[in-house]
Design a protein around this motif. Structure first.
Motif, mmCIF file in Angstrom:
data_model
loop_
_atom_site.group_PDB
_atom_site.id
_atom_site.type_symbol
_atom_site.label_atom_id
_atom_site.label_comp_id
_atom_site.label_asym_id
_atom_site.label_seq_id
_atom_site.Cartn_x
_atom_site.Cartn_y
_atom_site.Cartn_z
ATOM 1 N N THR A 128 54.971 92.066 -112.149
ATOM 2 C CA THR A 128 56.329 91.510 -112.212
ATOM 3 C C THR A 128 57.227 92.096 -111.118
ATOM 4 O OG1 THR A 128 57.079 93.234 -113.746
ATOM 5 C CG2 THR A 128 56.235 91.196 -114.728
ATOM 6 N N ILE A 129 58.248 91.309 -110.788
ATOM 7 C CA ILE A 129 59.328 91.822 -109.946
ATOM 8 C C ILE A 129 60.632 91.591 -110.710
ATOM 9 C CG2 ILE A 129 58.179 91.414 -107.724
ATOM 10 C CD1 ILE A 129 60.127 88.942 -107.493
ATOM 11 N N THR A 130 61.646 92.408 -110.400
ATOM 12 C CA THR A 130 62.940 92.266 -111.085
ATOM 13 C C THR A 130 64.020 91.946 -110.060
ATOM 14 O OG1 THR A 130 62.250 93.812 -112.803
ATOM 15 C CG2 THR A 130 64.621 93.498 -112.541
ATOM 16 N N GLY B 191 63.090 97.354 -100.545
ATOM 17 C CA GLY B 191 63.816 96.878 -99.363
ATOM 18 C C GLY B 191 63.543 95.413 -99.066
ATOM 19 N N GLN B 192 62.472 94.878 -99.619
ATOM 20 C CA GLN B 192 62.136 93.476 -99.322
ATOM 21 C C GLN B 192 62.852 92.528 -100.282
ATOM 22 O OE1 GLN B 192 57.688 94.006 -99.156
ATOM 23 N NE2 GLN B 192 58.021 92.998 -97.182
ATOM 24 N N PRO C 62 65.724 100.666 -105.880
ATOM 25 C CA PRO C 62 64.317 100.857 -105.475
ATOM 26 C C PRO C 62 64.156 101.799 -104.294
ATOM 27 C CG PRO C 62 65.088 98.649 -104.875
ATOM 28 C CD PRO C 62 66.157 99.259 -105.732
ATOM 29 N N ILE C 63 65.205 101.907 -103.456
ATOM 30 C CA ILE C 63 65.124 102.809 -102.294
ATOM 31 C C ILE C 63 65.239 104.257 -102.774
ATOM 32 C CG2 ILE C 63 66.161 103.388 -100.055
ATOM 33 C CD1 ILE C 63 67.202 100.446 -99.990
ATOM 34 N N ALA C 64 66.189 104.494 -103.702
ATOM 35 C CA ALA C 64 66.332 105.847 -104.274
ATOM 36 C C ALA C 64 65.036 106.242 -104.997
ATOM 37 C CB ALA C 64 67.517 105.872 -105.240
ATOM 38 N N LYS C 65 64.447 105.276 -105.676
ATOM 39 C CA LYS C 65 63.200 105.532 -106.425
ATOM 40 C C LYS C 65 62.076 105.912 -105.452
ATOM 41 C CE LYS C 65 60.403 103.016 -109.836
ATOM 42 N NZ LYS C 65 60.236 101.693 -110.475
ATOM 43 N N GLU D 117 63.750 71.803 -108.863
ATOM 44 C CA GLU D 117 63.230 71.082 -107.693
ATOM 45 C C GLU D 117 64.312 70.836 -106.638
ATOM 46 O OE1 GLU D 117 60.595 67.110 -107.213
ATOM 47 O OE2 GLU D 117 60.671 68.090 -109.173
ATOM 48 N N LYS D 118 65.535 70.532 -107.122
ATOM 49 C CA LYS D 118 66.604 70.191 -106.177
ATOM 50 C C LYS D 118 67.555 71.353 -105.920
ATOM 51 C CE LYS D 118 66.608 65.290 -107.282
ATOM 52 N NZ LYS D 118 67.206 64.327 -108.178
ATOM 53 N N GLY D 119 67.208 72.525 -106.461
ATOM 54 C CA GLY D 119 68.126 73.667 -106.341
ATOM 55 C C GLY D 119 68.215 74.203 -104.922
ATOM 56 N N GLU D 120 69.203 75.055 -104.729
ATOM 57 C CA GLU D 120 69.398 75.717 -103.443
ATOM 58 C C GLU D 120 68.422 76.893 -103.350
ATOM 59 O OE1 GLU D 120 73.304 77.654 -101.224
ATOM 60 O OE2 GLU D 120 73.396 77.101 -103.319
ATOM 61 N N ARG D 121 68.032 77.257 -102.127
ATOM 62 C CA ARG D 121 67.158 78.429 -101.937
ATOM 63 C C ARG D 121 68.053 79.667 -101.863
ATOM 64 N NH1 ARG D 121 62.347 77.823 -99.220
ATOM 65 N NH2 ARG D 121 62.913 79.414 -97.711
ATOM 66 N N ILE D 122 67.861 80.596 -102.778
ATOM 67 C CA ILE D 122 68.746 81.767 -102.831
ATOM 68 C C ILE D 122 67.946 83.051 -102.565
ATOM 69 C CG2 ILE D 122 70.274 83.121 -104.343
ATOM 70 C CD1 ILE D 122 71.488 80.447 -103.625
ATOM 71 N N PRO D 123 68.338 83.817 -101.531
ATOM 72 C CA PRO D 123 67.645 85.091 -101.286
ATOM 73 C C PRO D 123 68.150 86.174 -102.231
ATOM 74 C CG PRO D 123 69.299 84.705 -99.590
ATOM 75 C CD PRO D 123 69.390 83.547 -100.530
ATOM 76 N N MET D 124 67.237 86.992 -102.728
ATOM 77 C CA MET D 124 67.616 88.114 -103.616
ATOM 78 C C MET D 124 66.733 89.306 -103.279
ATOM 79 S SD MET D 124 69.453 87.253 -106.588
ATOM 80 C CE MET D 124 70.212 85.700 -106.989
ATOM 81 N N THR D 125 67.362 90.445 -103.079
ATOM 82 C CA THR D 125 66.566 91.649 -102.830
ATOM 83 C C THR D 125 65.885 92.058 -104.139
ATOM 84 O OG1 THR D 125 68.178 92.259 -101.184
ATOM 85 C CG2 THR D 125 66.650 93.958 -101.834
ATOM 86 N N ILE D 126 64.658 92.527 -104.022
ATOM 87 C CA ILE D 126 63.896 92.916 -105.213
ATOM 88 C C ILE D 126 64.437 94.263 -105.718
ATOM 89 C CG2 ILE D 126 61.592 93.444 -106.095
ATOM 90 C CD1 ILE D 126 60.470 91.771 -103.697
#
Ligand code: NAD
Ligand code: FES
Length: 290
Positions: A59-61, A32-33, A116-119, A41-50
């Motif tokens: 590791t995270i995927t 869920g996180q 991951p929630i089903a898991k 360095e100059k890239g955009e900040r992109i949120p992605m659910t794990i």
């Protein structure tokens, strides 16, 4: 740097999986996180659910659809290369404890978030019925993984190329005719989550949805991820991203998601121009194809 240790292209390269070495995050992250990534360095900040967490390997995927300039930059990263910055875990973990029967409804790339929630539900002993849908067969991701954590897996595609021809909402209605779930989790396009919530509302079935409004800092500072739930303003990054599906103002969310459409289109055009300049061969190939 946060190196990529495994990379997989799906749906002909439209969807990319990256398993990333990030031991400190993998040790504490929960389903869920989400994380916020920057390719350079100059890239955009992109949120992605794990999508998956391996605390032993450290590791995270993440799994993402290549839809804009930043995800196109992410796609260029190969195994051994990595993300310049990775912040997290952010947001609240899924609250799915003590559930007897859960129905997990995943649409398109929303499957990467629901897996991951089903898991977690399965590992806690819940009975899990999963309904997964996408436009075409090649866009149905994580089939084997979802099958492994589900007691029953129902697949549908808009064009009928895999499973039933139809939408996830149709399969959900059929399941609700024969089952009384304690919880429905729905993750996918906003319209899908809205319609699932409308289906479960009359029977008062608890329904959780995961919202992905525009985020900047991911820590509750900028206010860009404001959503309305139960008539109150919430911040998806710190109060969510999961919320009670029956309380979400989906129309407002849709409106806010569309507010940067023009800027996103311009950024993508700029990216394509840069790609052409970076790789003149590509330009020649495209001209030949024309
Ligand atoms: P899509 O538009 O191809 O839809 C996927 C499936 O959802 C369809 O096959 C169908 O079964 C169902 N669906 C779509 N519209 C429906 C409708 N009107 N009625 C009933 N069912 C419907 O999905 P996509 O192109 O893969 O896009 C995925 C969407 O999910 C994106 O909008 C993305 O932003 C969102 N997403 C959300 C999260 C999250 O955390 N909420 C995470 C990843 C992706
Ligand atoms: Fe800034 Fe949530 S992303 S407050």
């Amino acid at each position: 740097m946060f190196p990529i240790v495994r990379r997989k292209e799906m749906a002909g390269g439209a969807i990319i999986l990256n398993e990333i070495s990030a031991p400190k995050i993998a040790r504490v992250a929960q389903p869920g996180q989400f994380v916020i990534l920057m390719a350079g360095e100059k890239g955009e900040r992109i949120p992605m659910t794990i999508s998956d967490i391996d605390p032993v390997k450290g590791t995270i995927t993440i799994i993402y659809h290549v839809v804009g300039r930043s995800t196109a930059a992410f796609k260029r990263l190969q195994v051994g290369e990595g993300y310049r910055s990775l912040a997290g875990p952010l947001g609240r973990p899924s609250e799915v404890e003590g559930v007897g029967l859960a129905v997990c409804v995943g649409g398109g790339t929303g499957l990467a978030v629901i897996y991951p929630i089903a898991k977690k539900l399965k590992s806690q002993g819940s009975r899990v019925i999963s309904i997964v849908g996408a436009r075409t067969a090649d866009l149905v991701i994580l089939k084997e993984e979802m099958a492994a954590v589900s007691d029953e897996l129902l697949i549908c595609t808009d064009d009928g190329s895999l499973g039933r021809k139809g939408l996830v909402t149709e399969l959900l209605k059929e399941v609700l005719e024969r089952e009384k779930p304690d919880l429905v989790v729905a993750i996918g396009p906003v319209i899908m989550m809205k319609l699932v919530s409308e289906i479960t509302r009359p029977q008062r079935i608890k329904t959780i949805v995961s919202l992905n409004p525009i985020m900047i800092d991911g820590t509750g500072m900028c206010g860009s991820c404001r959503v309305e739930v139960g008539g109150e303003t919430k911040l998806a990054c710190v109060d969510g991203p999961e919320f009670d599906g029956h309380g979400v103002n989906y129309d407002l969310l849709t409106q806010r998601l569309q507010s940067f459409r023009e800027e996103e289109r311009e950024a993508m055009m700029l990216h394509e121009k840069e790609e052409m300049e970076r790789c003149p061969m590509k330009k020649e190939m495209e001209m030949e194809e024309e």
